[in-house]
Scaffold this motif. Structure first.
Motif, short mmCIF file in Angstrom:
data_model
loop_
_atom_site.label_atom_id
_atom_site.label_comp_id
_atom_site.label_asym_id
_atom_site.label_seq_id
_atom_site.Cartn_x
_atom_site.Cartn_y
_atom_site.Cartn_z
N THR A 245 0.84 -1.20 0.00
CA THR A 245 0.00 0.00 0.00
C THR A 245 0.88 1.25 0.00
OG1 THR A 245 -0.07 -0.21 2.39
CG2 THR A 245 -1.97 -1.04 1.19
N ASP A 246 2.16 1.06 0.32
CA ASP A 246 3.08 2.21 0.38
C ASP A 246 3.79 2.41 -0.96
OD1 ASP A 246 2.85 3.00 3.15
OD2 ASP A 246 3.69 1.03 3.57
N ARG A 247 3.60 3.54 -1.55
CA ARG A 247 4.22 3.84 -2.83
C ARG A 247 5.75 3.85 -2.69
NH1 ARG A 247 2.54 4.21 -8.26
NH2 ARG A 247 4.51 4.72 -9.24
N GLU A 248 6.24 4.26 -1.51
CA GLU A 248 7.69 4.32 -1.29
C GLU A 248 8.32 2.93 -1.45
OE1 GLU A 248 5.44 5.67 0.55
OE2 GLU A 248 5.96 7.75 0.98
N LEU A 249 7.61 1.92 -0.92
CA LEU A 249 8.15 0.56 -1.02
C LEU A 249 8.10 0.04 -2.45
CD1 LEU A 249 6.87 -1.27 2.19
CD2 LEU A 249 9.09 -0.26 1.76
N ILE A 250 7.04 0.42 -3.17
CA ILE A 250 6.92 0.01 -4.58
C ILE A 250 8.07 0.63 -5.38
CG2 ILE A 250 5.49 0.30 -6.66
CD1 ILE A 250 4.31 -1.78 -4.82
N ASP A 251 8.34 1.91 -5.11
CA ASP A 251 9.44 2.59 -5.81
C ASP A 251 10.78 1.98 -5.44
OD1 ASP A 251 7.63 4.20 -7.00
OD2 ASP A 251 7.96 5.93 -5.68
N LEU A 252 10.92 1.60 -4.16
CA LEU A 252 12.17 0.97 -3.72
C LEU A 252 12.37 -0.36 -4.46
CD1 LEU A 252 14.55 0.64 -1.64
CD2 LEU A 252 12.93 -0.58 -0.20
N PHE A 253 11.29 -1.15 -4.53
CA PHE A 253 11.37 -2.43 -5.22
C PHE A 253 11.73 -2.22 -6.70
CE2 PHE A 253 9.37 -5.83 -7.74
CZ PHE A 253 10.00 -6.93 -7.18
N GLY A 254 11.08 -1.23 -7.32
CA GLY A 254 11.34 -0.93 -8.73
C GLY A 254 12.81 -0.58 -8.95
N GLY A 255 13.36 0.26 -8.07
CA GLY A 255 14.75 0.69 -8.19
C GLY A 255 15.70 -0.49 -8.02
N LEU A 256 15.42 -1.32 -7.02
CA LEU A 256 16.28 -2.48 -6.78
C LEU A 256 16.22 -3.45 -7.95
CD1 LEU A 256 15.35 -3.18 -3.04
CD2 LEU A 256 17.49 -2.23 -3.87
N PHE A 257 15.01 -3.66 -8.44
CA PHE A 257 14.82 -4.60 -9.55
C PHE A 257 15.58 -4.13 -10.80
CE2 PHE A 257 12.84 -7.13 -12.75
CZ PHE A 257 12.48 -8.28 -12.09
N GLU A 258 15.49 -2.84 -11.04
CA GLU A 258 16.16 -2.28 -12.21
C GLU A 258 17.68 -2.38 -12.06
OE1 GLU A 258 14.34 1.33 -13.30
OE2 GLU A 258 15.31 1.38 -15.25
N ALA A 259 18.17 -2.17 -10.84
CA ALA A 259 19.62 -2.26 -10.62
C ALA A 259 20.11 -3.69 -10.81
CB ALA A 259 19.94 -1.78 -9.20
N VAL A 260 19.30 -4.66 -10.43
CA VAL A 260 19.72 -6.06 -10.50
C VAL A 260 19.51 -6.64 -11.89
CG1 VAL A 260 19.26 -8.39 -9.61
CG2 VAL A 260 19.36 -6.46 -8.04
N TYR A 261 18.34 -6.44 -12.47
CA TYR A 261 18.00 -7.09 -13.73
C TYR A 261 17.96 -6.15 -14.94
CZ TYR A 261 16.76 -11.04 -10.81
OH TYR A 261 16.82 -12.06 -9.92
N GLY A 262 18.17 -4.88 -14.70
CA GLY A 262 18.22 -3.94 -15.83
C GLY A 262 16.87 -3.71 -16.49
N GLN A 263 15.78 -3.99 -15.81
CA GLN A 263 14.47 -3.69 -16.38
C GLN A 263 13.54 -3.19 -15.28
OE1 GLN A 263 12.08 -7.20 -17.49
NE2 GLN A 263 13.84 -8.45 -16.98
N ALA A 264 12.64 -2.33 -15.67
CA ALA A 264 11.73 -1.75 -14.68
C ALA A 264 10.45 -2.59 -14.62
CB ALA A 264 11.39 -0.32 -15.05
N PRO A 265 9.96 -2.88 -13.43
CA PRO A 265 8.72 -3.66 -13.35
C PRO A 265 7.50 -2.85 -13.77
CG PRO A 265 9.57 -3.15 -11.15
CD PRO A 265 10.54 -2.59 -12.11
#
Lengths: 300, 333
Positions: free
Chosen positions: A134-154
């Protein structure tokens, strides 16, 4: 050997070769000649890279790395590092990937399913790795981490009539990569990849998990930090990594909660009050409501 | 790759980070201090002996005696032994050098030495070291030294390596055992040029390292180049697919691979040339009358698991016999 694509060869042999954009920072290079770790020897090459050898034979070449007194780290693909120490070789998760793993283990999923195509009258495999909050901050954090690891944005999906957002990616590669580490072992089940985490990785994993499934309750002037889960084995593993870091978490308790007609069994353990400040400093949380309480706790 | 590099794209382990680009000595933009091209010799010519490949010459794992199939009764005329496994194991190399490969392995058929090896080992060996190794190991035939030719690297690298292959093939004419030429290249011109040169030198037996090419759907191009040269200049040439466990249609060739053993270790068995998990319901109740299974079904073979080595040996033996049948054209899947 040495036919076809060099990129594929690197990928197969060293887990390297996946394209990334310039500017992403790998490990810090430190000049240091030859360094020995148990049976392994790390040598800095004239080209600025490193050669890893065992018994006089080169077993790997890396363009960059980080040489510490007790270990050497070489970046592999998809947010993993090859750690060389006196104990031998092991693959460890970079902090970003470890935190992402913690988030997925708490409020996410990584699974595959079959989809029926009516036109073709056949089934096809579908893969989904996701995190919902429900927290947008956590969604953005996940998106940033995912992009750093796999090079693609969810992709982001806002469920109609519900207050949470889901960040998800449908990728076979991502699913199998996370599956190899056993990040998510089933619905509401997870495994802490303790054998693939160094101390920084353990802290990052705990931060990710606590941001999702951690709670801080208040009773008068007393605070209580707890971690909840439906999966007892996973929670025991969490407790274990906290102990590895020098914390002394309390025993795991089982509680029963009634939600309408459903009865939910949930397990939890708490952090002793004497270690709260250290927990906030070393582990912390990215959940805004946690951060507010943490601020209050540290100001006291 | 240069164009991509200029645009800002880079590859981990190759051009990333840019300060440690592994190809900078080859870079036409910034690599002025690159090494000079490899010197090229005039080629000799000699009537090279024909190896006479059997339809299947299994590769063996020198570090795992369970792959030494002759010990459990399977019979094959020739085997391939990978040189790189000896190079990374000093004890094994010194013992094999002292006794020769035949005595070391206890194999009475022909031993063919495979020089296909990881790139960093390719770079470390020179002509004299190869000659010394071959003299000590005493194989019945050897491949010319392997090289690396990647399709996604600058052509300078693959041409240098192709020239190195031809130069060493020229040197290997001095050996008094049959030598197997190699079909290698990154582009058609390299395949054709390297093959023509080897044909001019008198080579008749050729190996095509196929594992990566097959996986990356590049095998057809290599095969067409080989056929192009052989049809015009050496119709009697014999070809072996090295690292391939599936028959290539419309091509008369021999095969060598270690799949029979690798897959046995993973509890996979070949059935009519197709790979199955041993628990696959499609084959689990089918009796097999081969020498290894002796009328047992795969389900019954699973019972052997208590003795794991025996289990792997039985599956490996079965896989070998099935591959032999399929590759010899006795039956098709």
């Amino acid at each position: 050997m040495g036919s076809g694509y060099a990129k594929e060869q690197y990928k197969e042999r060293f887990g390297q070769g996946a394209p990334v954009w310039s500017g992403e920072k790998g490990g810090e290079c430190v000049a240091g000649g030859v360094k020995r770790y148990g049976e392994y020897e790390v040598r800095e090459t004239a080209g600025g890279g490193y050669e890893l050898s065992k018994g006089g034979m080169v077993v790997g070449s890396f363009a960059s790395g980080r040489i510490d007194p007790d270990r050497a780290l070489f970046p592999l693909s998809r947010g993993t590092w090859l750690e060389v120490s006196d104990k031998g070789l092991r693959e460890i998760l970079a902090s970003q990937k470890a935190m992402m793993g913690g988030l997925i283990a708490s409020d996410g999923g990584s699974h595959f399913y079959y989809r029926y195509d009516q036109k073709k009258d056949s089934y096809s495999s579908q893969y989904k790795t996701s995190f919902a909050s429900t927290d947008r901050e956590l969604i953005d954090l996940f998106g940033g981490l995912f992009e750093a690891v796999y090079g693609q944005a969810p992709h982001l999906y806002q469920y109609p009539n519900r207050d949470f957002t889901e960040a998800y990616v449908s990728s076979k590669e991502v699913f199998y990569d996370l599956n190899d580490f056993g990040i998510k072992t089933g619905p509401f089940q997870f495994h802490v990849p303790r054998e693939h985490l160094d101390d920084a990785g353990k802290r990052a994993y705990l931060t990710g998990f606590f941001s999702g499934d951690g709670t801080i309750s208040r009773c008068g002037n007393q605070f209580e930090i707890r971690i909840y889960s439906k999966h007892k084995e996973g929670l025991e593993e969490m407790k274990q990594i906290l102990e590895d870091l020098g914390f002394h978490p309390n025993e795991v308790h089982t509680g029963v909660k009634k939600r309408g007609k459903r009865i939910e069994i949930r397990h939890n353990f708490s952090i002793p009050a004497g270690e709260h400040r250290r927990f906030i400093k070393e582990i912390g949380s990215y959940k805004p409501s946690h951060r507010r309480v943490f601020k209050e706790m540290t100001e006291d | 790759m240069v164009a991509e590099c200029i645009r800002g794209r880079s590859y981990t382990g190759i051009t990333h980070p840019q300060s440690a680009c592994t190809l900078r000595s080859l870079c036409p933009i910034g690599g002025k201090a690159g090494p000079p091209p490899v010197a090229f010799l005039e080629t000799k010519s000699k009537v090279s002996q024909r190896v006479g490949f059997p339809k299947l010459a299994p590769e063996v794992d020198l570090t795992d005696e369970r792959s030494w199939f002759w010990r459990y009764g399977a019979e094959f005329d020739a085997i391939f032994t990978p040189l790189w496994q000896l190079l990374v194991n000093e004890d094994m190399l010194s013992e094999a050098s002292r006794s020769g490969l035949h005595d070391y392995l206890g194999f009475t058929g022909r031993i063919l030495l495979s020089t296909v090896m990881p790139d960093e080992l390719i770079d470390k060996l020179d002509r004299e070291q190869y000659f010394r190794l071959i003299k000590d190991l005493r194989p019945d035939a050897t491949m010319v030294p392997d090289n690396y030719t990647y399709v996604d690297m600058p052509l300078y690298q693959s041409w240098s390596q192709t020239i190195r292959l031809v130069t060493l093939a020229n040197d290997f004419l001095d050996l008094d055992i049959p030598v197997i030429g190699l079909v290698k290249g990154a582009i058609a011109q390299q395949y054709v040029w390297a093959l023509r040169k080897q044909v001019e030198m008198g080579y008749v037996s050729f190996a095509l390292p196929s594992r990566e090419l097959f996986k990356q759907s590049l095998l057809d191009g290599a095969m067409m180049s080989a056929r192009y040269v052989f049809e015009r200049s050496r119709p009697d040439a014999e070809l072996l697919f090295y690292g391939l466990a599936y028959p290539v249609r419309r091509v008369k060739a021999s095969y060598s691979n270690l799949s029979w053993f690798i897959e046995a270790n993973r509890a996979h068995i070949f059935g009519n040339g197709r790979l199955h998990d041993i628990a696959d319901p499609e084959i689990s109740s089918e009796k097999c009358d081969c020498e290894a299974c002796r009328g047992r079904t795969p389900t019954e073979l699973v019972d052997l698991q208590s003795n794991h080595d025996e289990y792997v040996r039985t599956l490996a033996h079965h896989n070998l016999l099935d591959l032999k049948k399929v590759l010899s054209g006795e039956k098709h899947g």
